[in-house]
Design a protein around this motif. Structure first.
Motif, PDB file in Angstrom:
ATOM      1  N   ILE A 117     -11.959   0.757  -1.365  1.00  0.00           N
ATOM      2  CA  ILE A 117     -11.189   0.705  -0.114  1.00  0.00           C
ATOM      3  C   ILE A 117      -9.835   0.047  -0.342  1.00  0.00           C
ATOM      4  O   ILE A 117      -8.791   0.576   0.046  1.00  0.00           O
ATOM      5  CB  ILE A 117     -11.988  -0.051   0.961  1.00  0.00           C
ATOM      6  CG1 ILE A 117     -13.239   0.744   1.348  1.00  0.00           C
ATOM      7  CG2 ILE A 117     -11.127  -0.306   2.203  1.00  0.00           C
ATOM      8  CD1 ILE A 117     -14.165  -0.001   2.283  1.00  0.00           C
ATOM      9  N   LEU A 118      -9.867  -1.124  -0.985  1.00  0.00           N
ATOM     10  CA  LEU A 118      -8.602  -1.835  -1.219  1.00  0.00           C
ATOM     11  C   LEU A 118      -7.681  -1.038  -2.152  1.00  0.00           C
ATOM     12  O   LEU A 118      -6.463  -0.989  -1.946  1.00  0.00           O
ATOM     13  CB  LEU A 118      -8.890  -3.211  -1.815  1.00  0.00           C
ATOM     14  CG  LEU A 118      -9.644  -4.189  -0.896  1.00  0.00           C
ATOM     15  CD1 LEU A 118      -9.914  -5.504  -1.628  1.00  0.00           C
ATOM     16  CD2 LEU A 118      -8.857  -4.450   0.366  1.00  0.00           C
ATOM     17  N   GLY A 119      -8.255  -0.420  -3.180  1.00  0.00           N
ATOM     18  CA  GLY A 119      -7.446   0.377  -4.095  1.00  0.00           C
ATOM     19  C   GLY A 119      -6.793   1.567  -3.411  1.00  0.00           C
ATOM     20  O   GLY A 119      -5.613   1.853  -3.639  1.00  0.00           O
ATOM     21  N   PHE A 120      -7.552   2.250  -2.522  1.00  0.00           N
ATOM     22  CA  PHE A 120      -6.971   3.406  -1.845  1.00  0.00           C
ATOM     23  C   PHE A 120      -5.884   2.975  -0.859  1.00  0.00           C
ATOM     24  O   PHE A 120      -4.866   3.667  -0.718  1.00  0.00           O
ATOM     25  CB  PHE A 120      -8.050   4.193  -1.116  1.00  0.00           C
ATOM     26  CG  PHE A 120      -7.523   5.454  -0.496  1.00  0.00           C
ATOM     27  CD1 PHE A 120      -7.323   6.579  -1.262  1.00  0.00           C
ATOM     28  CD2 PHE A 120      -7.181   5.506   0.849  1.00  0.00           C
ATOM     29  CE1 PHE A 120      -6.814   7.746  -0.702  1.00  0.00           C
ATOM     30  CE2 PHE A 120      -6.670   6.661   1.411  1.00  0.00           C
ATOM     31  CZ  PHE A 120      -6.491   7.782   0.629  1.00  0.00           C
ATOM     32  N   LEU A 121      -6.083   1.854  -0.183  1.00  0.00           N
ATOM     33  CA  LEU A 121      -5.037   1.368   0.718  1.00  0.00           C
ATOM     34  C   LEU A 121      -3.765   1.028  -0.054  1.00  0.00           C
ATOM     35  O   LEU A 121      -2.653   1.281   0.419  1.00  0.00           O
ATOM     36  CB  LEU A 121      -5.540   0.151   1.498  1.00  0.00           C
ATOM     37  CG  LEU A 121      -6.636   0.411   2.524  1.00  0.00           C
ATOM     38  CD1 LEU A 121      -7.074  -0.893   3.168  1.00  0.00           C
ATOM     39  CD2 LEU A 121      -6.166   1.400   3.593  1.00  0.00           C
ATOM     40  N   PHE A 122      -3.921   0.478  -1.262  1.00  0.00           N
ATOM     41  CA  PHE A 122      -2.755   0.204  -2.094  1.00  0.00           C
ATOM     42  C   PHE A 122      -2.050   1.506  -2.476  1.00  0.00           C
ATOM     43  O   PHE A 122      -0.816   1.607  -2.433  1.00  0.00           O
ATOM     44  CB  PHE A 122      -3.169  -0.560  -3.351  1.00  0.00           C
ATOM     45  CG  PHE A 122      -2.053  -0.725  -4.355  1.00  0.00           C
ATOM     46  CD1 PHE A 122      -1.156  -1.771  -4.235  1.00  0.00           C
ATOM     47  CD2 PHE A 122      -1.894   0.174  -5.406  1.00  0.00           C
ATOM     48  CE1 PHE A 122      -0.107  -1.917  -5.150  1.00  0.00           C
ATOM     49  CE2 PHE A 122      -0.861   0.029  -6.320  1.00  0.00           C
ATOM     50  CZ  PHE A 122       0.028  -1.009  -6.184  1.00  0.00           C
ATOM     51  N   VAL A 123      -2.834   2.524  -2.872  1.00  0.00           N
ATOM     52  CA  VAL A 123      -2.257   3.810  -3.253  1.00  0.00           C
ATOM     53  C   VAL A 123      -1.517   4.434  -2.080  1.00  0.00           C
ATOM     54  O   VAL A 123      -0.423   4.988  -2.234  1.00  0.00           O
ATOM     55  CB  VAL A 123      -3.363   4.743  -3.776  1.00  0.00           C
ATOM     56  CG1 VAL A 123      -2.827   6.159  -3.945  1.00  0.00           C
ATOM     57  CG2 VAL A 123      -3.918   4.226  -5.091  1.00  0.00           C
ATOM     58  N   LEU A 124      -2.104   4.356  -0.877  1.00  0.00           N
ATOM     59  CA  LEU A 124      -1.438   4.906   0.306  1.00  0.00           C
ATOM     60  C   LEU A 124      -0.127   4.168   0.588  1.00  0.00           C
ATOM     61  O   LEU A 124       0.897   4.782   0.913  1.00  0.00           O
ATOM     62  CB  LEU A 124      -2.368   4.809   1.515  1.00  0.00           C
ATOM     63  CG  LEU A 124      -1.810   5.345   2.835  1.00  0.00           C
ATOM     64  CD1 LEU A 124      -1.539   6.840   2.737  1.00  0.00           C
ATOM     65  CD2 LEU A 124      -2.775   5.042   3.974  1.00  0.00           C
ATOM     66  N   GLY A 125      -0.127   2.854   0.447  1.00  0.00           N
ATOM     67  CA  GLY A 125       1.104   2.092   0.646  1.00  0.00           C
ATOM     68  C   GLY A 125       2.165   2.420  -0.392  1.00  0.00           C
ATOM     69  O   GLY A 125       3.351   2.514  -0.076  1.00  0.00           O
ATOM     70  N   ARG A 126       1.711   2.608  -1.641  1.00  0.00           N
ATOM     71  CA  ARG A 126       2.654   2.984  -2.701  1.00  0.00           C
ATOM     72  C   ARG A 126       3.275   4.331  -2.405  1.00  0.00           C
ATOM     73  O   ARG A 126       4.484   4.532  -2.590  1.00  0.00           O
ATOM     74  CB  ARG A 126       1.905   3.026  -4.039  1.00  0.00           C
ATOM     75  CG  ARG A 126       2.703   3.560  -5.203  1.00  0.00           C
ATOM     76  CD  ARG A 126       3.808   2.637  -5.613  1.00  0.00           C
ATOM     77  NE  ARG A 126       4.508   3.133  -6.785  1.00  0.00           N
ATOM     78  CZ  ARG A 126       5.653   2.661  -7.237  1.00  0.00           C
ATOM     79  NH1 ARG A 126       6.235   1.671  -6.599  1.00  0.00           N
ATOM     80  NH2 ARG A 126       6.222   3.163  -8.315  1.00  0.00           N
ATOM     81  N   LEU A 127       2.478   5.280  -1.928  1.00  0.00           N
ATOM     82  CA  LEU A 127       3.006   6.595  -1.574  1.00  0.00           C
ATOM     83  C   LEU A 127       4.021   6.490  -0.440  1.00  0.00           C
ATOM     84  O   LEU A 127       5.078   7.117  -0.468  1.00  0.00           O
ATOM     85  CB  LEU A 127       1.858   7.527  -1.196  1.00  0.00           C
ATOM     86  CG  LEU A 127       2.232   8.959  -0.809  1.00  0.00           C
ATOM     87  CD1 LEU A 127       1.223   9.952  -1.377  1.00  0.00           C
ATOM     88  CD2 LEU A 127       2.280   9.125   0.711  1.00  0.00           C
ATOM     89  N   ALA A 128       3.708   5.700   0.580  1.00  0.00           N
ATOM     90  CA  ALA A 128       4.622   5.552   1.713  1.00  0.00           C
ATOM     91  C   ALA A 128       5.929   4.892   1.299  1.00  0.00           C
ATOM     92  O   ALA A 128       6.984   5.170   1.872  1.00  0.00           O
ATOM     93  CB  ALA A 128       3.951   4.745   2.824  1.00  0.00           C
ATOM     94  N   LEU A 129       5.877   4.011   0.282  1.00  0.00           N
ATOM     95  CA  LEU A 129       7.087   3.317  -0.179  1.00  0.00           C
ATOM     96  C   LEU A 129       8.014   4.232  -0.978  1.00  0.00           C
ATOM     97  O   LEU A 129       9.207   3.941  -1.094  1.00  0.00           O
ATOM     98  CB  LEU A 129       6.703   2.120  -1.046  1.00  0.00           C
ATOM     99  CG  LEU A 129       6.337   0.824  -0.321  1.00  0.00           C
ATOM    100  CD1 LEU A 129       5.824  -0.190  -1.325  1.00  0.00           C
ATOM    101  CD2 LEU A 129       7.534   0.271   0.436  1.00  0.00           C
ATOM    102  N   THR A 130       7.481   5.313  -1.527  1.00  0.00           N
ATOM    103  CA  THR A 130       8.270   6.128  -2.449  1.00  0.00           C
ATOM    104  C   THR A 130       8.551   7.537  -1.948  1.00  0.00           C
ATOM    105  O   THR A 130       9.384   8.225  -2.552  1.00  0.00           O
ATOM    106  CB  THR A 130       7.541   6.231  -3.799  1.00  0.00           C
ATOM    107  OG1 THR A 130       6.227   6.762  -3.595  1.00  0.00           O
ATOM    108  CG2 THR A 130       7.423   4.859  -4.459  1.00  0.00           C
TER     109      THR A 130
END
Length: 404
Positions: A117-130
């Motif tokens: 869960i935490l890893g996917f939320l990080f990936v989603l945030g990384r995508l939104a940042l870029t």
């Protein structure tokens, strides 16, 4: 109207295609200190979290070892990938949302382990940042599908709000960073324009000084030389011819000066494009020198057809070499030899050799030799100048490109 519909559909589905199957351009790797030193530490942390995920799944689910290993690796691998390929990391993490919910134990409040869960939320945030807003919106919408399919309703709505919040905050930060980058680029362009304007102003100032000082004196020389036969009277024919030559040379110098002043005053792309002399005008240059009393011999040896740039450089080199010879040894004979050579392993070359018996200074503080050497170097050639056995020799070698 027929083209509006397809274009609109393409604009709407373009981010979706980039999210799901288009090849992604990797982000540049992190090279800034001290972040580069944290990469091994981060990998060790992710390795430990993967082990913790495997332990959690093994204790709470009745699953084969292969599935446990796949879920454990799939919980942390998207995080590693997302640093350079945010979209690819999201794709892998999204697939793992379905695989990671297999064989859920009865005591698990969520269908996914905490690391996933935490890893996917990080990936989603990384995508939104870029990525742009449209692609982030599609990613957030797809993320909510497994939430409402696998998670309890109460948890699903809370998780959906969290997904939306992360997407919005990431997109806001992405826009802010993009705005700062655009402002920085605009400031850089502004500074370049200011520097360019300063250069143009300095060139205009130099042009004014040259016009006020040099052009004025050259005009006076031409006028006095032209009017001397009428003012003095009774001058012999040789003296009249000498004064006429001086007046002609002064007028030609004024023409070149005006052309130079036009270049200095003009902005980029606006410089006057007057015809430039070429190698064919060397004969006229030699005749002018002879009329001024300099003994000059000119010889051509298999000179090939020359491009305009090579012809102009050759003309200017001969012109400067003749001027130096007339200045340092006005009574000495000058020999000019122009020959074409064709080495076996290189392009054809033009060799120019200007010599006079009286040796002159290699560098008298002026810019003539330096200018000749720069012209030759710009074309990929060479220029040497100096005394040799009592003779001062200027020798230039210019490569000649093939001409049509």
């Amino acid at each position: 109207m027929e083209t509006i519909g397809p274009l609109s559909r393409r604009n709407a589905t373009g981010p979706l295609r980039r999210l799901l199957w288009r090849r992604e351009t990797p982000r540049p790797p992190v090279r800034r200190r001290p972040w580069v030193y944290l990469v091994p530490v981060g990998l060790l942390v992710l390795l430990g979290l993967g082990g913790a995920a495997a332990t959690y799944i093994g204790e709470n689910r009745e699953a084969p070892g292969v599935l446990i290993a796949v879920i454990a690796v799939g919980s942390v691998l998207p995080v590693v990938i997302a640093f350079r390929w945010p979209v690819l990391g999201w794709r892998l993490g999204y697939v793992m949302l379905f695989i990671g919910s297999m064989n859920v134990g009865p005591k698990e409040p969520w269908p996914w382990n905490t690391v996933q869960i935490l890893g996917f939320l990080f990936v989603l945030g990384r995508l939104a940042l870029t990525q742009d807003t449209a692609l982030t919106a599609w990613a957030a919408a797809f993320t909510m599908v497994p939430l409402f399919v696998y998670a309890p309703d109460a948890n699903a709505w809370g998780a959906a709000v969290l997904v939306a919040a992360i997407s919005v905050m990431g997109d806001i930060l992405h826009r802010w960073r993009s705005t700062r980058r655009l402002l920085a680029e605009k400031e850089e362009v502004t500074e370049l324009e200011r520097a360019k304007r300063a250069v143009l102003e300095e060139r205009a100032r130099i042009a004014r000084e040259m016009h006020d000082v040099v052009a004025h004196h050259m005009s006076m020389i031409a006028v006095r030389a032209e009017t001397a036969p009428y003012r003095l009277g009774g001058l012999p024919t040789e003296a009249r011819d000498e004064l006429a030559g001086i007046a002609t040379a002064a007028r030609e110098a004024l023409t070149d000066m005006r052309r130079l002043l036009g270049v200095l005053r003009a902005e980029e792309g606006d410089a006057p494009r007057a015809p430039q002399p070429g190698f064919a005008e060397v004969d006229d240059l030699v005749e002018t020198a002879r009329a001024a009393g300099v003994e000059v011999s000119l010889r051509y040896e298999d000179v090939p057809a020359l491009p305009e740039t090579v012809g102009l450089a050759a003309y200017r080199i001969v012109q400067e070499a003749l001027a130096n010879a007339a200045r340092h040894a006005p009574t000495a004979a000058v020999t000019i030899v122009a020959r074409g050579t064709a080495p076996a392993e290189s392009s054809p070359r033009l060799e120019i050799e200007v010599s006079n018996p009286a040796a002159g200074p290699v560098n008298d503080g002026g810019h003539g030799l330096a200018g000749m050497r720069e012209r030759a170097t710009l074309l990929g050639g060479t220029l040497t100048a100096g005394p040799a056995d009592g003779v001062f020799v200027v020798r230039a070698v210019l490569p000649v490109e093939a001409t049509e």
